[in-house]
Design a protein around this motif. Structure first.
Motif, PDB file in Angstrom:
ATOM      1  N   SER A  95       0.838  -1.196   0.000  1.00 53.88           N
ATOM      2  CA  SER A  95       0.000   0.000   0.000  1.00 53.88           C
ATOM      3  C   SER A  95       0.875   1.249   0.000  1.00 53.88           C
ATOM      4  N   ALA A  96       0.686   2.106  -1.012  1.00 52.72           N
ATOM      5  CA  ALA A  96       1.476   3.329  -1.111  1.00 52.72           C
ATOM      6  C   ALA A  96       1.097   4.286   0.018  1.00 52.72           C
ATOM      7  N   GLN A  97       2.096   4.732   0.748  1.00 56.26           N
ATOM      8  CA  GLN A  97       1.889   5.642   1.865  1.00 56.26           C
ATOM      9  C   GLN A  97       2.863   6.811   1.764  1.00 56.26           C
ATOM     10  N   GLU A  98       2.416   7.983   2.177  1.00 56.28           N
ATOM     11  CA  GLU A  98       3.297   9.143   2.136  1.00 56.28           C
ATOM     12  C   GLU A  98       4.101   9.243   3.427  1.00 56.28           C
ATOM     13  N   LEU A  99       5.389   9.456   3.273  1.00 57.92           N
ATOM     14  CA  LEU A  99       6.286   9.707   4.396  1.00 57.92           C
ATOM     15  C   LEU A  99       6.784  11.140   4.265  1.00 57.92           C
ATOM     16  N   THR A 100       6.670  11.916   5.327  1.00 59.41           N
ATOM     17  CA  THR A 100       7.169  13.285   5.324  1.00 59.41           C
ATOM     18  C   THR A 100       8.213  13.427   6.422  1.00 59.41           C
ATOM     19  N   LEU A 101       9.392  13.878   6.031  1.00 58.30           N
ATOM     20  CA  LEU A 101      10.473  14.093   6.992  1.00 58.30           C
ATOM     21  C   LEU A 101      10.709  15.592   7.109  1.00 58.30           C
ATOM     22  N   THR A 102      10.666  16.095   8.338  1.00 58.64           N
ATOM     23  CA  THR A 102      10.759  17.521   8.604  1.00 58.64           C
ATOM     24  C   THR A 102      12.072  17.833   9.324  1.00 58.64           C
ATOM     25  N   VAL A 103      12.821  18.783   8.766  1.00 59.22           N
ATOM     26  CA  VAL A 103      14.152  19.105   9.275  1.00 59.22           C
ATOM     27  C   VAL A 103      14.116  20.398  10.087  1.00 59.22           C
ATOM     28  N   SER A 104      14.678  20.361  11.285  1.00 58.03           N
ATOM     29  CA  SER A 104      14.788  21.563  12.110  1.00 58.03           C
ATOM     30  C   SER A 104      16.166  21.609  12.752  1.00 58.03           C
ATOM     31  N   LYS A 105      16.533  22.792  13.202  1.00 62.58           N
ATOM     32  CA  LYS A 105      17.820  22.971  13.875  1.00 62.58           C
ATOM     33  C   LYS A 105      17.611  23.891  15.059  1.00 62.58           C
ATOM     34  N   GLN A 106      17.941  23.398  16.236  1.00 63.48           N
ATOM     35  CA  GLN A 106      17.786  24.153  17.470  1.00 63.48           C
ATOM     36  C   GLN A 106      16.366  24.697  17.606  1.00 63.48           C
ATOM     37  N   GLY A 107      15.408  23.861  17.248  1.00 63.88           N
ATOM     38  CA  GLY A 107      14.011  24.220  17.414  1.00 63.88           C
ATOM     39  C   GLY A 107      13.406  25.052  16.307  1.00 63.88           C
ATOM     40  N   ARG A 108      14.188  25.406  15.294  1.00 63.92           N
ATOM     41  CA  ARG A 108      13.687  26.245  14.194  1.00 63.92           C
ATOM     42  C   ARG A 108      13.673  25.458  12.895  1.00 63.92           C
ATOM     43  N   ALA A 109      12.603  25.616  12.138  1.00 70.34           N
ATOM     44  CA  ALA A 109      12.458  24.895  10.877  1.00 70.34           C
ATOM     45  C   ALA A 109      13.552  25.313   9.895  1.00 70.34           C
ATOM     46  N   VAL A 110      14.130  24.337   9.210  1.00 69.29           N
ATOM     47  CA  VAL A 110      15.146  24.614   8.192  1.00 69.29           C
ATOM     48  C   VAL A 110      14.426  24.788   6.856  1.00 69.29           C
TER      49      VAL A 110
END
Length: 319
Positions: free
Chosen positions: A207-222
């Motif tokens: 089953s095709a599923q979406e994976l989202t990876l979210t990058v942050s540094k010291q609590g702030r979104a990159v």
């Protein structure tokens, strides 16, 4: 790539292995890929990108890297044994059905071939980009940090067959006493070099599923992730046990007018079977490539899969 050198080939989606891919590929019955003007194979998000064996009625796309020969090509590993903790030149060739070395490759994500080297316990992961001579011999310096069994997986596309992406694997050994490590526990976050990567989504067999990876540094979104090998991120997946491989590409591409450079990097993944997988996300920021590693469990529909075991950056992950 730096914290990790494979994941069959790497902008659309992937079918997790996974079967690869670099990933994060299928060995037998590869999914046919169209080739865009930039020289990148393209796949519909629902199709993914994989190579390998179809495992069963409730399983997903075939897994890659399990075969040394496929589609008329063979991975000829010339240095199957290396000394541990010593920089050694790893040499190999891709041979056609007549035994002749393949010398012409299609460039995919800025490279003619992506090489993944991983230990059987998945504690060591390298994503490498070797070079080849005119006679078709590939080579790259490798340092294996611990003794034990490894798998070398070559992800490539022959120039004469632009839609035929292959992932071939061969066993590799590092001398010494092997002390396997347990697969890291599950968690939704990974810490690497001062960055935090969060995984949202789950794997399901077939089953095709979406994976989202979210990058942050010291609590702030990159929000200024840099392109690396033609994408904002590369995902390789290796199945625990047999190291079946899948390289997945993110949705969109740098410069397409719609894809943002972070903090989110999304992929479509289909696991070839239930079980534990190790995901390796390569991303670049401030000129350095880093690898975030996760342990993910693919479960049948109705079961509750767990996701992601983070791991700090170390010499065990190289580019």
């Amino acid at each position: 790539m730096n914290t990790a050198t494979k994941i069959t080939t790497f902008a659309a989606s992937f079918a997790v292995v996974f079967g690869a891919a670099y990933a994060l590929g299928a060995v037998i019955g590869p999914v046919a890929a169209e080739v865009d003007p930039a020289g990148h194979p393209t796949h519909k998000p629902s199709e993914g990108h994989a190579h390998g064996h179809q495992a069963g009625a409730h399983e997903g796309p075939p897994a890659g890297g399990l075969q040394t020969s496929d589609g008329g090509y063979t991975l000829d590993l010339k240095t199957p044994r290396l000394d541990v903790d010593r920089r050694v030149e790893l040499r190999f060739a891709i041979r056609d059905s007549d035994g002749r070395p393949l010398t012409e490759y299609r460039t995919v994500h800025d490279k003619e071939l992506h090489l993944i080297v991983a230990s059987r316990d998945l504690s060591t992961y390298l994503h490498l980009h070797p070079t080849h001579t005119a006679d078709g011999t590939w080579s790259t310096p490798v340092t294996l940090p611990e003794a034990g069994d490894y798998r070398a997986i070559a992800d490539f596309t022959p120039a004469a067959e632009a839609s035929k992406n292959l992932t071939l694997g061969a066993d590799l050994e590092a001398s010494g006493t092997y002390r396997p490590k347990a697969l890291p526990a599950s968690s939704r976050t990974a810490e690497v070099g001062g960055y935090t990567v969060t995984l949202d989504g789950r794997l399901r067999p077939g089953s095709a599923q979406e994976l989202t990876l979210t990058v942050s540094k010291q609590g702030r979104a990159v929000t200024d992730v840099q392109p690396y090998l033609g994408a904002y991120g590369h995902l390789v997946a290796l199945r625990s046990g047999d190291l079946a491989y899948l390289h997945v590409h993110p949705h969109g591409a740098p410069g397409d007018g719609t894809t943002r450079p972070g903090p989110d990097i999304s992929f479509t993944a289909t696991a070839p079977s239930a079980g534990a997988y190790r995901l390796f996300l390569d991303f670049q920021h401030e000129g350095t490539v880093r690898t975030a590693a996760f342990t993910v469990h693919a479960a049948e529909s109705g079961e509750e899969p767990t996701a992601a075991a983070g791991e700090t950056e170390s010499g065990d992950h190289q580019h």
